[in-house]
Design a protein around this motif. Structure first.
Motif, PDB file in Angstrom:
ATOM      1  N   VAL A  67      37.646  33.096  43.617  1.00 24.55           N
ATOM      2  CA  VAL A  67      39.041  33.384  43.945  1.00 24.55           C
ATOM      3  C   VAL A  67      39.986  32.815  42.887  1.00 24.55           C
ATOM      4  CG1 VAL A  67      40.907  32.970  45.604  1.00 24.55           C
ATOM      5  CG2 VAL A  67      38.602  33.538  46.418  1.00 24.55           C
ATOM      6  N   GLY A  68      39.669  31.635  42.355  1.00 22.33           N
ATOM      7  CA  GLY A  68      40.547  30.986  41.377  1.00 22.33           C
ATOM      8  C   GLY A  68      40.901  31.861  40.185  1.00 22.33           C
ATOM      9  N   PRO A  69      39.943  32.426  39.467  1.00 26.93           N
ATOM     10  CA  PRO A  69      40.253  33.307  38.327  1.00 26.93           C
ATOM     11  C   PRO A  69      41.074  34.526  38.730  1.00 26.93           C
ATOM     12  CG  PRO A  69      37.961  32.609  38.246  1.00 26.93           C
ATOM     13  CD  PRO A  69      38.487  32.166  39.568  1.00 26.93           C
ATOM     14  N   CYS A  70      40.846  35.045  39.941  1.00 28.76           N
ATOM     15  CA  CYS A  70      41.625  36.204  40.412  1.00 28.76           C
ATOM     16  C   CYS A  70      43.094  35.845  40.566  1.00 28.76           C
ATOM     17  CB  CYS A  70      41.066  36.704  41.738  1.00 28.76           C
ATOM     18  SG  CYS A  70      39.401  37.391  41.647  1.00 28.76           S
ATOM     19  N   ARG A  71      43.362  34.642  41.049  1.00 30.55           N
ATOM     20  CA  ARG A  71      44.754  34.210  41.217  1.00 30.55           C
ATOM     21  C   ARG A  71      45.441  34.097  39.858  1.00 30.55           C
ATOM     22  NH1 ARG A  71      44.696  28.994  44.975  1.00 30.55           N
ATOM     23  NH2 ARG A  71      46.961  29.245  44.684  1.00 30.55           N
ATOM     24  N   LEU A  72      44.729  33.629  38.872  1.00 32.46           N
ATOM     25  CA  LEU A  72      45.315  33.513  37.538  1.00 32.46           C
ATOM     26  C   LEU A  72      45.633  34.887  36.949  1.00 32.46           C
ATOM     27  CD1 LEU A  72      43.078  30.691  35.996  1.00 32.46           C
ATOM     28  CD2 LEU A  72      45.466  30.501  36.734  1.00 32.46           C
ATOM     29  N   VAL A  73      44.692  35.823  37.083  1.00 37.47           N
ATOM     30  CA  VAL A  73      44.895  37.166  36.553  1.00 37.47           C
ATOM     31  C   VAL A  73      45.999  37.900  37.316  1.00 37.47           C
ATOM     32  CG1 VAL A  73      43.819  39.425  36.246  1.00 37.47           C
ATOM     33  CG2 VAL A  73      42.539  37.355  35.686  1.00 37.47           C
ATOM     34  N   HIS A  74      46.079  37.672  38.616  1.00 37.48           N
ATOM     35  CA  HIS A  74      47.050  38.363  39.461  1.00 37.48           C
ATOM     36  C   HIS A  74      48.478  38.140  38.978  1.00 37.48           C
ATOM     37  CE1 HIS A  74      49.545  38.990  43.128  1.00 37.48           C
ATOM     38  NE2 HIS A  74      48.691  39.970  43.341  1.00 37.48           N
ATOM     39  N   THR A  75      48.780  36.940  38.550  1.00 40.15           N
ATOM     40  CA  THR A  75      50.150  36.644  38.103  1.00 40.15           C
ATOM     41  C   THR A  75      50.518  37.406  36.836  1.00 40.15           C
ATOM     42  OG1 THR A  75      49.420  34.722  36.807  1.00 40.15           O
ATOM     43  CG2 THR A  75      50.042  34.328  39.096  1.00 40.15           C
ATOM     44  N   ALA A  76      49.510  37.864  36.100  1.00 41.36           N
ATOM     45  CA  ALA A  76      49.784  38.596  34.863  1.00 41.36           C
ATOM     46  C   ALA A  76      49.763  40.112  35.067  1.00 41.36           C
ATOM     47  CB  ALA A  76      48.758  38.207  33.793  1.00 41.36           C
ATOM     48  N   ILE A  77      49.422  40.545  36.273  1.00 44.33           N
ATOM     49  CA  ILE A  77      49.336  41.988  36.538  1.00 44.33           C
ATOM     50  C   ILE A  77      50.561  42.473  37.313  1.00 44.33           C
ATOM     51  CG2 ILE A  77      48.007  43.811  37.676  1.00 44.33           C
ATOM     52  CD1 ILE A  77      45.499  42.176  37.114  1.00 44.33           C
ATOM     53  N   ASN A  78      50.712  42.020  38.538  1.00 46.17           N
ATOM     54  CA  ASN A  78      51.869  42.468  39.324  1.00 46.17           C
ATOM     55  C   ASN A  78      52.701  41.314  39.856  1.00 46.17           C
ATOM     56  OD1 ASN A  78      49.964  41.595  41.173  1.00 46.17           O
ATOM     57  ND2 ASN A  78      50.401  43.190  42.656  1.00 46.17           N
ATOM     58  N   PHE A  79      52.409  40.109  39.434  1.00 44.15           N
ATOM     59  CA  PHE A  79      53.116  38.881  39.786  1.00 44.15           C
ATOM     60  C   PHE A  79      53.040  38.599  41.280  1.00 44.15           C
ATOM     61  CE2 PHE A  79      56.921  36.171  40.444  1.00 44.15           C
ATOM     62  CZ  PHE A  79      56.458  35.093  39.721  1.00 44.15           C
ATOM     63  N   CYS A  80      53.756  39.380  42.110  1.00 42.84           N
ATOM     64  CA  CYS A  80      53.684  39.165  43.554  1.00 42.84           C
ATOM     65  C   CYS A  80      54.218  40.389  44.278  1.00 42.84           C
ATOM     66  CB  CYS A  80      54.471  37.925  43.979  1.00 42.84           C
ATOM     67  SG  CYS A  80      56.251  38.095  43.783  1.00 42.84           S
ATOM     68  N   PRO A  81      53.763  40.635  45.506  1.00 40.39           N
ATOM     69  CA  PRO A  81      54.337  41.715  46.309  1.00 40.39           C
ATOM     70  C   PRO A  81      55.651  41.258  46.929  1.00 40.39           C
ATOM     71  CG  PRO A  81      52.615  40.612  47.528  1.00 40.39           C
ATOM     72  CD  PRO A  81      52.633  39.982  46.162  1.00 40.39           C
ATOM     73  N   ALA A  82      56.285  42.131  47.679  1.00 39.08           N
ATOM     74  CA  ALA A  82      57.554  41.781  48.328  1.00 39.08           C
ATOM     75  C   ALA A  82      57.333  40.699  49.378  1.00 39.08           C
ATOM     76  CB  ALA A  82      58.164  43.020  48.964  1.00 39.08           C
TER      77      ALA A  82
END
Length: 240
Positions: A67-82
């Motif tokens: 899960v950790g690496p996914c959280r890091l990559v997530h911030t560089a893809i769509n940052f966050c949902p509404a």
């Protein structure tokens, strides 16, 4: 799967579990992580679970090292949902989710039964699902002959333009050509209101009685008959 992967300890499983709350036919659902907890990353969808696919929000679950690496990559893809949607998701998962899931599965099951019956009457060989929103059906040879093609993409176009019912071809999901080109499959959605499924039933039933022109090579055809806006499309959830 777990048995096969016992001999491959370095394989990580990314499990698409977006339909784990859309179970049909009383089927039993088993999470892959129940057997391979230490190397499974499970992906879930609130949109699919609660019939609100426009939300585009979900979550992943798994061991910290995955899960950790996914959280890091997530911030560089769509940052966050509404943020409001995230709060709504939290409320849904904490207040009465089971009653909704049970009721929704009953609704989906009835719609699935209706669409399977409709396709069967139209000559398709139906492969009834145990979960999800979609039915895969084999196109009969007689219908392929009428359409003038064995290509599932062209058949999907033909159904849309000549019958007014839209399905999804399956070959775009695969890199290799079909092992048996004589068998052609299309995917139909039943996550539609009852009126839409009923109209699709009328149009598909007419296949047995109405002569229809073939659709070949992307040729332009005249519009379908009155009120034949393509229906029963292959995506989107709209339940009644």
């Amino acid at each position: 799967l777990a048995t096969i992967l016992e001999d491959s300890p370095d394989v990580v499983v990314v499990a698409d579990e977006v339909y784990h709350h859309a179970i049909l036919n009383g089927a039993e659902y088993n999470h892959v992580s129940s057997f391979l907890r230490d190397r499974t990353l499970s992906v879930f969808s609130a949109g699919k679970s609660f019939s609100c696919t426009g939300w585009r929000v979900g979550f992943i679950a798994g061991p910290p090292d995955l899960v950790g690496p996914c959280r890091l990559v997530h911030t560089a893809i769509n940052f966050c949902p509404a943020t409001p949607v995230q709060h709504a998701l939290t409320a849904l998962y904490t207040d009465g989710i089971q009653s909704f899931v049970t009721a929704n599965s009953e609704v989906l099951n009835k719609k699935c039964e209706k669409l399977c019956h409709v396709l069967g009457k139209a000559g398709f060989t139906v492969h009834r699902p145990d979960a999800g929103y979609f039915v895969v059906a084999e196109v009969p040879a007689s219908l392929r002959e009428r359409a003038g093609t064995d290509c599932d993409v062209e058949l999907a176009k033909w159904l849309t333009m000549e019958v007014g019912v839209t399905a999804l071809p399956l070959t775009p999901f695969y890199t290799a050509p079909p092992s048996d080109p004589s068998r052609v499959f299309l995917r139909f959605a039943f996550c539609k209101d009852d009126a839409t499924i009923g109209l699709a039933a009328e149009r598909l039933a007419a296949l047995a009685h109405t002569p229809l022109a073939p659709f070949l090579g992307g040729a332009t055809k005249s519009a379908p008959t009155a009120a034949a806006e393509p229906i029963c499309a292959f995506s989107g959830a709209k339940l009644a």
